[in-house]
Design an enzyme around this catalytic site. Structure first.
Site, PDB file in Angstrom:
ATOM      1  N   CYS A  63      65.283  57.650  59.004  1.00 36.53           N
ATOM      2  CA  CYS A  63      65.518  56.375  58.316  1.00 36.53           C
ATOM      3  C   CYS A  63      64.261  55.857  57.613  1.00 36.53           C
ATOM      4  O   CYS A  63      63.213  55.699  58.236  1.00 36.53           O
ATOM      5  CB  CYS A  63      65.980  55.362  59.358  1.00 36.53           C
ATOM      6  N   TRP A  96      74.150  55.516  66.098  1.00 33.40           N
ATOM      7  CA  TRP A  96      72.938  56.213  66.556  1.00 33.40           C
ATOM      8  C   TRP A  96      73.073  56.512  68.043  1.00 33.40           C
ATOM      9  O   TRP A  96      73.461  55.630  68.813  1.00 33.40           O
ATOM     10  CB  TRP A  96      71.692  55.361  66.335  1.00 33.40           C
ATOM     11  N   VAL A 130      74.624  48.163  63.757  1.00 32.05           N
ATOM     12  CA  VAL A 130      73.621  48.536  64.758  1.00 32.05           C
ATOM     13  C   VAL A 130      72.622  49.456  64.060  1.00 32.05           C
ATOM     14  O   VAL A 130      72.905  50.630  63.824  1.00 32.05           O
ATOM     15  CB  VAL A 130      74.317  49.217  65.954  1.00 32.05           C
ATOM     16  N   THR A 131      71.502  48.876  63.674  1.00 32.67           N
ATOM     17  CA  THR A 131      70.566  49.595  62.806  1.00 32.67           C
ATOM     18  C   THR A 131      69.235  49.872  63.515  1.00 32.67           C
ATOM     19  O   THR A 131      68.896  49.205  64.499  1.00 32.67           O
ATOM     20  CB  THR A 131      70.287  48.768  61.526  1.00 32.67           C
ATOM     21  N   GLU A 147      64.252  43.915  61.733  1.00 30.79           N
ATOM     22  CA  GLU A 147      63.973  43.875  60.293  1.00 30.79           C
ATOM     23  C   GLU A 147      62.625  44.549  60.026  1.00 30.79           C
ATOM     24  O   GLU A 147      61.560  43.996  60.323  1.00 30.79           O
ATOM     25  CB  GLU A 147      63.972  42.415  59.815  1.00 30.79           C
ATOM     26  N   SER A 148      62.679  45.737  59.429  1.00 27.59           N
ATOM     27  CA  SER A 148      61.467  46.536  59.245  1.00 27.59           C
ATOM     28  C   SER A 148      60.399  45.823  58.419  1.00 27.59           C
ATOM     29  O   SER A 148      59.211  45.947  58.694  1.00 27.59           O
ATOM     30  CB  SER A 148      61.817  47.878  58.598  1.00 27.59           C
ATOM     31  N   TYR A 194      70.470  53.877  48.008  1.00 27.26           N
ATOM     32  CA  TYR A 194      71.669  53.651  48.845  1.00 27.26           C
ATOM     33  C   TYR A 194      72.827  53.107  48.011  1.00 27.26           C
ATOM     34  O   TYR A 194      73.988  53.479  48.223  1.00 27.26           O
ATOM     35  CB  TYR A 194      71.353  52.680  49.992  1.00 27.26           C
TER      36      TYR A 194
HETATM   37  N1  LIG Z   1      67.139  45.654  56.961  1.00 29.57           N
HETATM   38  C1  LIG Z   1      67.032  46.707  57.859  1.00 29.57           C
HETATM   39  C2  LIG Z   1      67.890  47.896  57.423  1.00 29.57           C
HETATM   40  C3  LIG Z   1      67.833  49.006  58.410  1.00 29.57           C
HETATM   41  C4  LIG Z   1      68.942  50.054  58.158  1.00 29.57           C
HETATM   42  O1  LIG Z   1      69.846  49.844  57.344  1.00 29.57           O
HETATM   43  N2  LIG Z   1      68.878  51.177  58.886  1.00 29.57           N
HETATM   44  C5  LIG Z   1      69.914  52.210  58.740  1.00 29.57           C
HETATM   45  C6  LIG Z   1      69.348  53.589  58.871  1.00 29.57           C
HETATM   46  S1  LIG Z   1      68.484  54.151  57.460  1.00 29.57           S
HETATM   47  C7  LIG Z   1      70.900  52.090  59.874  1.00 29.57           C
HETATM   48  O2  LIG Z   1      70.508  52.035  61.029  1.00 29.57           O
HETATM   49  N3  LIG Z   1      72.188  52.078  59.551  1.00 29.57           N
HETATM   50  C8  LIG Z   1      73.257  52.048  60.501  1.00 29.57           C
HETATM   51  C9  LIG Z   1      74.428  51.239  60.000  1.00 29.57           C
HETATM   52  O3  LIG Z   1      74.344  50.630  58.936  1.00 29.57           O
HETATM   53  O4  LIG Z   1      75.446  51.235  60.686  1.00 29.57           O
HETATM   54  C10 LIG Z   1      65.577  47.048  57.961  1.00 29.57           C
HETATM   55  O5  LIG Z   1      64.920  47.268  56.924  1.00 29.57           O
HETATM   56  O6  LIG Z   1      65.066  47.081  59.059  1.00 29.57           O
END
Ligand SMILES: N[C@@H](CCC(=O)N[C@@H](CS)C(=O)NCC(=O)O)C(=O)O
Length: 319
Positions: A63, A96, A130-131, A147-148, A194
């Protein structure tokens, strides 16, 4: 792929019907800040003081958003202070997972099977995606932030008193420049790939592709005459761009159809990626195998066979 509804896992793909084929990224929900003294940050609650061993980072090596946090952990010498668990590259019906093969570590904190269970631990009625990344507080047993963009700002300064590292990737004098760069690069490049890749109509795809390549052309021009985005100073804007560029030829060109040009076709961008890749500590945060297996293997609506291409050769990662 799925989400939590009132704390219950549902296996659903992104809804693009209501947005005429456009991918709309949802906003993140845990927005607290770790600070040097535990005072509240710009958003959320206080009580998250920078302490050695207190915080744990959940990431995917695939990611680009999580990758930023790993780079900052490395550059800001936080390896011994903040532990890490790496999820499995495949993100399928359970989202994940903590399956342990290859470079996936499993859940070092709780031994859970799925990342959604970590979210439910923090909020038993959680609603939303769930990110990764997730920054977990072992002391309050909750998620500080997912939030990254904000996690890297915390890593940039909150722990300086403990590490003695005062490198600053967000210097005061450059805030306005960095924000302006981030805004354009986030919208058209980081998230632009994306928007192109997850589009479900021709129109939505093309709407993302044009500004993406306009921005890459603009960046090529800029980096032909200066070393970094802000001139001579390496900032967070560079690291935020790097994690998208380093994935570009391996996955975004083919899987997300961002194929007008490759990074390899841009001499200045290629040299820039190579130079950032060779900053000590960074190469070990880049895992092209996880990157390719995650994208090509997880998005069955885009690549139903799950076949992972063998190429391309990534010249910009060579010494
Ligand atoms: N705003 C978040 C976005 C994080 C994000 O979208 N991560 C993706 C992986 S690249 C994810 O976990 N997606 C799972 C989903 O959307 O269900 C950040 O920058 O931390």
């Amino acid at each position: 792929m799925g989400m939590l509804v009132d704390g219950v896992w549902k296996d659903v793909w992104y809804d693009t019907k209501s947005t005429k084929g456009h991918f709309k990224r949802t906003t993140t929900s845990f927005r607290n800040w770790v600070t040097a003294d535990g005072a509240p940050g710009p958003t959320g609650d206080g009580g998250f003081k920078a302490e050695a061993g207190r915080y744990h980072l959940y990431v995917s090596l695939a990611c680009p958003w999580a990758h930023r946090t790993l780079i900052f952990r490395k550059l800001k010498k936080l390896d011994d202070l903040i532990s890490v668990s790496v999820v499995h590259p495949l993100m399928l019906e359970n989202g994940w997972t903590f399956k342990t093969d290859d470079a996936a570590t499993g859940d070092d904190l709780f031994g859970l099977d799925y990342l959604w269970q970590v979210y439910v631990k923090a909020d038993s009625a959680y609603n939303g995606r769930v990110t990764v990344p997730v920054l977990w507080d072992k002391s309050q047993n909750t998620i500080v932030s997912n939030e990254s963009a904000e996690i890297i700002r915390m890593f940039n300064s909150a722990f300086n008193g403990l590490t003695g590292d005062d490198q600053d990737f967000y210097p005061q004098a450059l805030h306005a420049d960095i924000e302006a760069l981030n805004d354009r690069i986030y919208d058209t490049v980081n998230n632009g790939v994306y928007k192109a890749g997850f589009a479900t109509t021709q129109e939505a795809y093309e709407e993302a592709l044009t500004p993406l390549f306009q921005s890459l052309d603009w960046l090529e021009e800029k980096l032909s005459s200066q070393r970094y985005l802000c001139g001579d100073v390496l900032t967070e804007a560079d690291w935020r761009l790097f994690t998208t560029l380093v994935r570009f030829d391996a996955v975004y060109v083919g899987h997300f159809k961002c194929n007008i040009r490759r990074i390899a076709d841009y001499p200045a961008l290629s040299a820039y990626v190579r130079s950032l890749y060779h900053v000590p500590g960074v190469a070990e945060t880049v895992n092209i195998d996880h990157i390719k297996r995650h994208y090509y293997g997880s998005h069955k609506t885009i690549n139903p066979t799950g076949i992972v291409p063998v190429g391309p050769e990534l010249g910009f990662l060579l010494p």
